[in-house]
Design an enzyme around this catalytic site. Structure first.
Site, PDB file in Angstrom:
ATOM      1  N   TYR A 168      -0.072   5.061  -0.336  1.00  0.00           N
ATOM      2  CA  TYR A 168       0.610   5.234   1.185  1.00  0.00           C
ATOM      3  C   TYR A 168       2.206   6.169   2.200  1.00  0.00           C
ATOM      4  O   TYR A 168       2.239   6.477   2.243  1.00  0.00           O
ATOM      5  CB  TYR A 168       0.872   3.901   2.413  1.00  0.00           C
ATOM      6  CG  TYR A 168       0.542   3.075   1.839  1.00  0.00           C
ATOM      7  CD1 TYR A 168       2.447   2.315   2.188  1.00  0.00           C
ATOM      8  CD2 TYR A 168      -0.053   1.900   1.589  1.00  0.00           C
ATOM      9  CE1 TYR A 168       2.527   1.518   2.250  1.00  0.00           C
ATOM     10  CE2 TYR A 168       0.046   1.252   1.672  1.00  0.00           C
ATOM     11  CZ  TYR A 168       1.793   0.272   1.217  1.00  0.00           C
ATOM     12  OH  TYR A 168       2.114  -0.622   1.365  1.00  0.00           O
ATOM     13  N   HIS A 223       3.647  -4.451  -0.434  1.00  0.00           N
ATOM     14  CA  HIS A 223       3.671  -4.877   0.541  1.00  0.00           C
ATOM     15  C   HIS A 223       3.768  -6.442   0.298  1.00  0.00           C
ATOM     16  O   HIS A 223       3.713  -7.359   0.685  1.00  0.00           O
ATOM     17  CB  HIS A 223       2.290  -4.721   1.802  1.00  0.00           C
ATOM     18  CG  HIS A 223       2.107  -6.569   3.062  1.00  0.00           C
ATOM     19  ND1 HIS A 223       3.534  -6.137   3.600  1.00  0.00           N
ATOM     20  CD2 HIS A 223       1.310  -6.580   2.916  1.00  0.00           C
ATOM     21  CE1 HIS A 223       3.267  -7.426   4.127  1.00  0.00           C
ATOM     22  NE2 HIS A 223       2.040  -7.492   4.332  1.00  0.00           N
ATOM     23  N   ARG A 258      11.777  -2.546   0.927  1.00  0.00           N
ATOM     24  CA  ARG A 258      10.947  -3.474   0.068  1.00  0.00           C
ATOM     25  C   ARG A 258      10.421  -2.208  -1.142  1.00  0.00           C
ATOM     26  O   ARG A 258       9.342  -1.174  -0.529  1.00  0.00           O
ATOM     27  CB  ARG A 258       9.499  -3.100   1.109  1.00  0.00           C
ATOM     28  CG  ARG A 258       8.758  -4.409   0.763  1.00  0.00           C
ATOM     29  CD  ARG A 258       6.910  -4.103   1.789  1.00  0.00           C
ATOM     30  NE  ARG A 258       6.196  -2.971   1.078  1.00  0.00           N
ATOM     31  CZ  ARG A 258       6.174  -2.425   1.432  1.00  0.00           C
ATOM     32  NH1 ARG A 258       4.876  -2.261   2.513  1.00  0.00           N
ATOM     33  NH2 ARG A 258       4.980  -1.731   0.873  1.00  0.00           N
TER      34      ARG A 258
HETATM   35  C1  TPP Z   1      -0.444 -10.924  13.882  1.00  0.00           C
HETATM   36  C2  TPP Z   1      -0.595 -10.294  12.980  1.00  0.00           C
HETATM   37  N1  TPP Z   1      -1.188  -9.505  12.603  1.00  0.00           N
HETATM   38  C3  TPP Z   1      -1.687  -8.399  11.652  1.00  0.00           C
HETATM   39  C4  TPP Z   1      -0.658  -9.360  10.515  1.00  0.00           C
HETATM   40  C5  TPP Z   1      -1.188  -8.921   8.957  1.00  0.00           C
HETATM   41  N2  TPP Z   1       0.567  -8.257   8.300  1.00  0.00           N
HETATM   42  C6  TPP Z   1       0.618  -9.047   7.444  1.00  0.00           C
HETATM   43  S1  TPP Z   1       2.500  -8.345   7.446  1.00  0.00           S
HETATM   44  C7  TPP Z   1       2.313  -7.358   7.923  1.00  0.00           C
HETATM   45  C8  TPP Z   1       3.453  -6.070   8.253  1.00  0.00           C
HETATM   46  C9  TPP Z   1       4.607  -6.666   8.533  1.00  0.00           C
HETATM   47  O1  TPP Z   1       5.142  -5.864   8.485  1.00  0.00           O
HETATM   48  P1  TPP Z   1       6.427  -6.200   8.903  1.00  0.00           P
HETATM   49  O2  TPP Z   1       6.690  -6.875   9.932  1.00  0.00           O
HETATM   50  O3  TPP Z   1       7.603  -4.954   9.148  1.00  0.00           O
HETATM   51  O4  TPP Z   1       7.986  -7.229   7.219  1.00  0.00           O
HETATM   52  P2  TPP Z   1       7.378  -7.586   6.179  1.00  0.00           P
HETATM   53  O5  TPP Z   1       5.258  -7.039   5.597  1.00  0.00           O
HETATM   54  O6  TPP Z   1       8.348  -5.772   6.183  1.00  0.00           O
HETATM   55  O7  TPP Z   1       8.217  -7.957   5.120  1.00  0.00           O
HETATM   56  C10 TPP Z   1       0.816  -6.967   8.280  1.00  0.00           C
HETATM   57  C11 TPP Z   1       0.131  -6.142   9.467  1.00  0.00           C
HETATM   58  C12 TPP Z   1      -0.485 -10.381  10.097  1.00  0.00           C
HETATM   59  N3  TPP Z   1      -0.018 -11.261   9.230  1.00  0.00           N
HETATM   60  N4  TPP Z   1       0.460 -11.489  11.690  1.00  0.00           N
END
Ligand code: TPP
Ligand code: MG
Lengths: 351, 330
Positions: free
Chosen positions: A268, A259, A255
């Site tokens: 971080y 985020h 990424r």
């Molecule tokens: C069930 C849930 N918990 C928390 C969040 C908040 N949140 C959004 S994206 C994210 C991280 C997701 O990481 P990953 O699965 O690696 O996907 P990426 O964002 O890196 O594409 C979090 C904690 C959410 N959207 N849904």
């Protein structure tokens, strides 16, 4: 007695290395024309992404999750799909959604905070953005299950992140797919981070692909910045899927952006890590290959860039010219028939 | 509430941060777990800096798993820790709800008091900040409806600090919902020393004679604004419920017996929102004092619109004023 019941191994696939050198023995059967189309889709995805980031900064839309760096993890898989196959994205798959056929103005409308951005135009077979992490993997199983029950030759390609593999939903989805032998391909986009949590703290497992093994699925890890590898792995997995063998494909990518536009990754992560991955850029890599192969020149490169910019700026114009929704639209789609109570509430809002 | 001498003007985020820090300094069993709460300090920065002070043993960024965050917190609490678990947004509470509903709420009762769950489940809550889908909900009623859980929603920085400290010290599981539109909306003088605001006690924020408004969280300020705009025509009493479970029935009944009228304001959808329960309490305990039907000003019974249209959804000053006027004129 004490004996070994199962040993497992996980394959890793890379076709195009960081310098754009191709292992011809592993190259999927793609014509030069195919390669160009994939390149064009990757550039289009990047320009879309850059434009939306810019518009967000200008306050013309709301929170947006950039896909920068993940173009090959989206375009290779989406290119492998037929029109009958489904795409079930998370919130970061704008590139795949665009290639599947959703017009850029629709995606833009979503990030500009309007429900109509979730109204995927028929007959494009992809679901809207899924924000609650990991939940969509289960819908992918249901859709695939229905395709099987209805005797359709159609598979479901779903996307989720490294973070999502920690959710029960992900494991439940894999388990159902294994038990019901549904035509699923689960892409796990390991981009190194789940907001501020590095992949190393997400799970003690060495790879995410190996999570497939516990549920009786195929599992493979691929270089997610190599569009030939992502395409090839998905193409193969789709063939298995049609025969009722689901797969997990872990794409190792990065990424490059924060985020989302609400995040500040400087808090971080080490900027040196980002620099390291800049050298592994998926578009640069394909470009090097295409130059060496003689299917790319400066003129073509510029044309692709300009065409993408033009298409996106037209899309933005279209999206921003869209008429405001009427307040009734907030009430109209809750049920097939609007209950009296909602009619009264609508009247109260308008009074 | 013991009023301390030294105060500082802080936001709700800072007040919560201070409450967490002071409780962690005082009690080594207090710990924080949740997504991105460590180095990143939480997506709203409520736990900012705590990782540096207390280390990764006590301020833990967990893998992405709400069921595990809540479920593990239950185990930690059973075995002597005081976990303060964070769910990143209220929209992601449903997987945690399984554990809160099935176990946190019932453990004391099931085990006849042998095992208890002194945990706090915190989450940013409610709308009004132009957030994404699933980032603007008001799910308090699901928790209030679950016997065994306490539910607290603060309405200002000062309230937030005192209530969170009480929640951490409470012997039962507390769901602590933080109105995200108040996080940085304004600063308030907050005592630097620790202090508590008792759970289960409402706060009469503005006294009045003709009608009672019951509100909590972000709706308190909106309700006060409506009351102030009507100050020359209607004498409105405004009550901040603070704790929704167990709710302060005494305060509600006392007020309505005095004013004879009540309007309840909440962001959550009207259908089965907590307003329905409050209205019933009034019917059961103050019926003969009523001069008009009890009314609710609430979110519509629809999903919350995406940001561009979200302002259509929430109760606003105009809607509340209208309902107050109609009820007094009944
Ligand atoms: C069930 C849930 N918990 C928390 C969040 C908040 N949140 C959004 S994206 C994210 C991280 C997701 O990481 P990953 O699965 O690696 O996907 P990426 O964002 O890196 O594409 C979090 C904690 C959410 N959207 N849904
Ligand atoms: Mg990730």
């Amino acid at each position: 007695m004490r004996k070994v019941l199962h040993n497992f191994s996980i394959e890793y696939l890379q076709v195009l290395d960081e310098n754009g050198v191709c292992d011809e023995s592993l190259k999927p059967p793609l014509s030069d024309d195919d390669v160009k189309k994939m390149y064009e889709a990757m550039v289009f995805a990047r320009v879309f992404d850059e434009t939306l980031l810019k518009l967000q900064r200008e306050g013309r839309m709301y929170t947006f999750a950039s896909l920068r760096g993940q173009e090959a993890s989206q375009i290779g898989p989406a290119y492998a799909l037929s029109a009958d196959d489904w795409l079930v994205p998370s919130y970061r798959e704008s590139g795949a959604n665009l290639l599947k056929g959703t017009p850029p103005e629709v995606l833009y409308v979503y990030f500009a905070g309007d429900e109509r951005g979730n109204s995927i135009p028929s007959p494009v077979k992809h679901l809207p953005v899924a924000v609650p992490v990991g939940t969509q993997t289960l819908h992918a199983v249901g859709i695939a299950w229905a395709a099987k029950m209805r005797g359709e030759k159609s598979a479901v390609l779903s996307f989720c992140g490294d973070g999502a593999t920690s959710k029960g939903d992900f494991h439940e989805a894999l388990n159902f797919a294994g038990v019901y032998k549904t035509p699923n391909v689960f892409m796990v986009i390991n981009n190194g981070w789940a907001i501020s949590l590095p992949r190393s703290k997400q799970t003690a497992a060495e790879t995410l692909a190996q999570k497939a093994i516990a549920y009786g699925l195929r599992g493979i890890q691929v270089d997610g910045n190599d569009v030939f590898a992502t395409y090839s792995a998905v193409k193969e997995a789709l063939e298995f899927a049609y025969r009722g063998v689901p797969s997990v494909i872990e794409c190792v990518t990065y990424r490059m952006s924060d985020h989302t536009t609400s995040d500040d990754a400087k808090k971080y992560r080490d900027p040196e890590e980002v620099e390291l991955w800049r050298k592994r850029d998926p578009i640069d890599r394909l470009k090097k290959y295409m130059y060496a192969k003689g299917i790319m020149n400066k003129e073509y490169e510029e044309k692709v860039q300009q065409n993408s910019e033009k298409r996106i700026s037209e899309a933005v114009k279209k999206a921003e010219a869209i008429q405001e929704q009427e307040p009734i639209d907030l009430f109209k789609y809750v049920y097939a028939d609007m209950p009296l109570r909602l009619k009264e509430q609508y009247e109260e809002l308008m009074s | 509430m013991a009023v301390a001498k030294v105060t500082t003007a802080v936001t709700m985020v800072q007040a919560l941060n201070l409450a967490l820090r002071q409780e962690m300094e005082k009690d080594p069993s207090v710990m924080i777990l949740g997504e991105d709460v460590g180095k990143n300090g939480g997506v709203f920065r409520v736990t900012d800096g705590l990782y540096d002070i207390f280390g990764e043993e006590r301020v833990i960024s967990t893998p992405l798993a709400e069921t595990a965050v809540a479920g593990a917190a239950i185990g930690l609490a059973i075995n002597g820790m005081k976990p303060v678990a964070e769910i990143q947004f209220e929209g992601f509470m449903p997987p945690a709800f399984d554990q809160m509903f099935s176990h946190a709420a019932k453990m004391r009762n099931r085990s006849r008091g042998r095992f208890t769950v002194p945990m706090v489940l915190r989450a940013p809550y409610g709308g009004g900040v132009r957030a994404l889908e699933h980032h603007s909900e008001s799910p308090e009623a699901y928790f209030i409806h679950t016997p065994g859980l306490k539910v607290v929603i603060p309405s200002s920085p000062q309230e937030a600090k005192g209530l969170l400290i009480s929640a951490i010290r409470d012997p039962d599981p507390v769901v602590f919902l933080e109105p995200k539109r108040l996080y940085r909306a304004f600063k308030e003088e907050v005592p630097e020393d620790e202090y508590t605001i008792p759970l289960g006690k409402a706060n009469v924020v503005k006294e009045g004679k003709e009608i009672t408004v019951l509100a909590w969280g972000a709706m308190l300020k909106v309700s006060l604004e409506a009351a102030n705009r009507l100050k020359d025509t209607i004498s409105v009493e405004v009550i901040d419920l603070r704790t929704l479970a167990p709710v302060d029935e005494e305060a509600i009944v006392k007020s309505v017996k005095k004013t004879g009228r009540a309007v309840i304001v909440h962001e959550a959808p009207k259908n089965c929102g907590f307003g329905a329960e409050l209205s019933s309490i009034i019917m059961e305990k103050a019926f003969l004092s009523l001069k008009a039907p009890v009314k609710r000003v609430a979110g519509w019974d629809t999903p919350i619109p995406l940001p561009k249209y979200e302002d259509y959804y929430y109760p606003n000053v105009d809607r509340i004023m209208k309902e107050l006027q109609r009820t007094v004129a009944f």
